[in-house]
Design a protein around this motif. Sequence first.
Motif: not given
Length: 246
Positions: A169-193
């Motif tokens: 999230s370094l240097g990103l606007a809060p909304l974009i950072a939230r999208q990045i964190f949401d993607a990480i959560r999705t990858l973990n929960r749905q794909d088991g990453l």
Amino acid sequence: MTSPTPLLAIRSLRAAYGKIEALKGVDVEINAGEIVALIGANGAGKSTLMMTIFGKPRARAGQILYEGRDITDVPTHEIAHLRIAQSPEGRRIFPRMSVAENLQMGADATGCTDSERDATLERVFNLFPRLKERYAQRGGTLSGGEQQMLAIGRALMSRPRLLLLDEPSLGLAPLIARQIFDAIRTLNRQDGLTVLIVEQNANHALKLAHRGYVMVNGLITLAGTGAELLQRPEIRAAYLEGGRHG
């Protein structure tokens, strides 16, 4: 009853740049399916730990065990074939290459089949629709947030079991950072990453993580669940209430 073997186990790891010792005996465990956060001040050794897992710099002592196998001395180019991928600090995309070519570089790292590549590409586009829109565009012309999506997407194209994320999230606007964190959560929960994340936003990282470690001057000084670490007064004072992040 024996405990399952951690996906990644780091034992008494030491690494240095010349005479400057950056890791002074680090112990970390990551179980399959976990998100583990590593927080600490700038210069604590977090990024060095990420890079040492990939063999640059080489460990001076200790062990890196992946699925029970000692990979401490495995060459960097072979580590990707073990389905470990890294999205490094600063993104480090190929600016003159298109989004398509950057993503193909990730797929080429592990030599996946055409069908595996196509399925993974579709997954990346589902997570980051902006990359599909920018598919033919040069990486260097993307916004900072789009470049971060591309860096993560490129890592995902190698179909990793373990993803190392350094300051996503370094240097990103809060909304974009939230999208990045949401993607990480999705990858973990749905794909088991399984994910090891170094993140300057300690609050977001610990809320996202199942467990966390705190690094100070090349040593792990605290460990616990993300929720436990968020409640510790020394963590709040240092990282959550105007203290130094990183």
